[in-house]
Design an enzyme around this catalytic site. Structure first.
Site, PDB file in Angstrom:
ATOM      1  N   ASP A  43      -4.997  -6.396   7.343  1.00 26.36           N
ATOM      2  CA  ASP A  43      -5.457  -5.175   8.001  1.00 26.36           C
ATOM      3  C   ASP A  43      -6.598  -4.544   7.214  1.00 26.36           C
ATOM      4  OD1 ASP A  43      -3.612  -5.369  10.054  1.00 26.36           O
ATOM      5  OD2 ASP A  43      -2.100  -4.187   9.001  1.00 26.36           O
ATOM      6  N   TYR A  71       3.319  -9.657  -1.409  1.00 24.04           N
ATOM      7  CA  TYR A  71       2.583  -8.397  -1.326  1.00 24.04           C
ATOM      8  C   TYR A  71       3.137  -7.391  -2.332  1.00 24.04           C
ATOM      9  CZ  TYR A  71       1.256 -10.113   3.345  1.00 24.04           C
ATOM     10  OH  TYR A  71       0.781 -10.861   4.395  1.00 24.04           O
ATOM     11  N   ASP A  85       1.004   3.028   9.222  1.00 27.27           N
ATOM     12  CA  ASP A  85       0.168   3.063   8.024  1.00 27.27           C
ATOM     13  C   ASP A  85      -0.794   4.245   8.178  1.00 27.27           C
ATOM     14  OD1 ASP A  85      -1.806   2.247   9.793  1.00 27.27           O
ATOM     15  OD2 ASP A  85      -2.161   0.298   8.859  1.00 27.27           O
ATOM     16  N   ARG A 177       4.136  -3.245   7.501  1.00 25.05           N
ATOM     17  CA  ARG A 177       4.198  -1.934   8.164  1.00 25.05           C
ATOM     18  C   ARG A 177       5.513  -1.756   8.923  1.00 25.05           C
ATOM     19  NH1 ARG A 177      -0.286  -1.599  12.184  1.00 25.05           N
ATOM     20  NH2 ARG A 177      -0.547  -3.837  11.960  1.00 25.05           N
TER      21      ARG A 177
END
Length: 227
Positions: A43, A71, A85, A177
Site C-alpha cells: 500500500d 512485517y 489505516d 489492516r
C-alpha cells in the site's frame, strides 16, 4: 539490446506514499523495457521490501508472491478508520486505557494460525471484475467474503498507552489492516494500522534492498549492452 535474453530481480525499499506501480514505472523507464512487474503490492502508506522483476524474470513473479511475508509496524487502539489505516480519517471508538498487555497478547494469539479473514474494502482485490477500492471510492458497498490465510507468527514487541508494535509472518493474501480491525474488535475498542514495513519475502530481506533513487540512477547509467 536482446530483451528476450535479459532477466533481473531487484530488491527495493519502497518509499512512503509511493504506489507499487510507481516503483515499477520508475524501473521500467530506467531500463527502457516494457517487461517489468512487481511481486506483491505494498500500500502507498506502507514501506519496505518490494521485489521487482524485469525481462524473463517476470515469469517468476507468482513464485515470489507465494512466499511467506514478514512485517513490522504499529496498531493504534481506541479508534478506527474506514480503510483500517491512515488513508481515511480517524474515528474514535472507545477509551483503551483499561486494556492490558495480556489482553493484547491473547488477541494476537486468537489471530494466529489458520484463520478466515475479510479483506478491507479499500484493497486491490477484484469482485465481479472490478477492484473493490474503486467501488469503495464511488460509495458502493461490495460484499467481501472471508478468505483463508495463515498467520504463522504474531509477536507483540511493544505496548504503550494506545500503541501496539508487532512483528507478523504470514501467508500470501494476508491483510495486516484487516488484522488491525480484527484486533480492535476482539479488544472491543477499535484499532487501525498506523505504520507498516515489509521486512522479508521468503529468504529475501529488507536489509539487502536498494534505495529506489540510487537504483534508478545506476540503471540509467548502465551501458545498453549490459542488458
Amino acid at each position: 539490446m536482446q530483451q528476450e535474453a535479459y532477466g533481473e530481480v531487484f530488491l527495493i525499499d519502497k518509499p512512503l506514499e509511493w504506489t507499487s506501480f510507481d516503483v515499477v514505472k520508475k524501473v521500467r523507464n530506467a531500463l527502457k523495457i516494457k517487461k517489468v512487474g512487481h511481486a506483491g503490492t505494498l500500500d502507498p502508506l506502507a514501506t519496505g521490501l518490494l521485489i521487482v522483476c524485469a525481462g524473463k524474470m517476470t515469469k517468476q513473479i507468482e513464485t515470489f508472491m507465494g512466499q511467506e511475508k514478514e512485517y513490522t509496524g504499529t496498531f493504534v487502539i481506541g479508534a478506527t478508520t474506514e480503510s483500517f489505516d491512515l488513508e481515511k480519517p480517524v474515528i474514535p471508538v472507545s477509551d483503551p486505557s483499561s486494556i492490558s498487555l495480556s489482553q493484547v497478547q491473547e488477541a494476537a494469539a486468537k489471530l494466529t494460525g489458520n484463520i478466515l479473514q475479510i479483506p478491507p474494502m479499500h484493497s486491490a482485490i477484484k469482485v465481479d471484475g472490478k477492484r473493490v477500492y474503486e467501488s469503495a471510492r464511488a460509495g458502493k458497498e461490495v460484499k467481501m467474503e472471508p478468505r483463508p490465510v495463515e498467520v504463522r507468527e504474531f509477536e507483540i514487541t511493544r505496548f504503550e498507552r494506545n500503541e501496539i508494535d508487532f512483528r507478523i509472518s504470514c501467508s500470501k493474501g494476508t491483510y495486516i489492516r484487516s488484522l488491525a480491525r480484527d484486533m480492535g474488535e476482539i479488544l472491543g475498542v477499535g484499532a487501525y494500522l498506523k505504520k507498516l514495513c515489509r521486512t522479508r519475502i521468503g529468504s529475501y530481506k529488507l536489509e539487502d534492498a536498494s534505495e529506489l533513487q540510487s537504483l534508478v540512477e545506476e540503471l540509467k547509467n548502465r551501458p545498453h549492452e549490459n542488458l
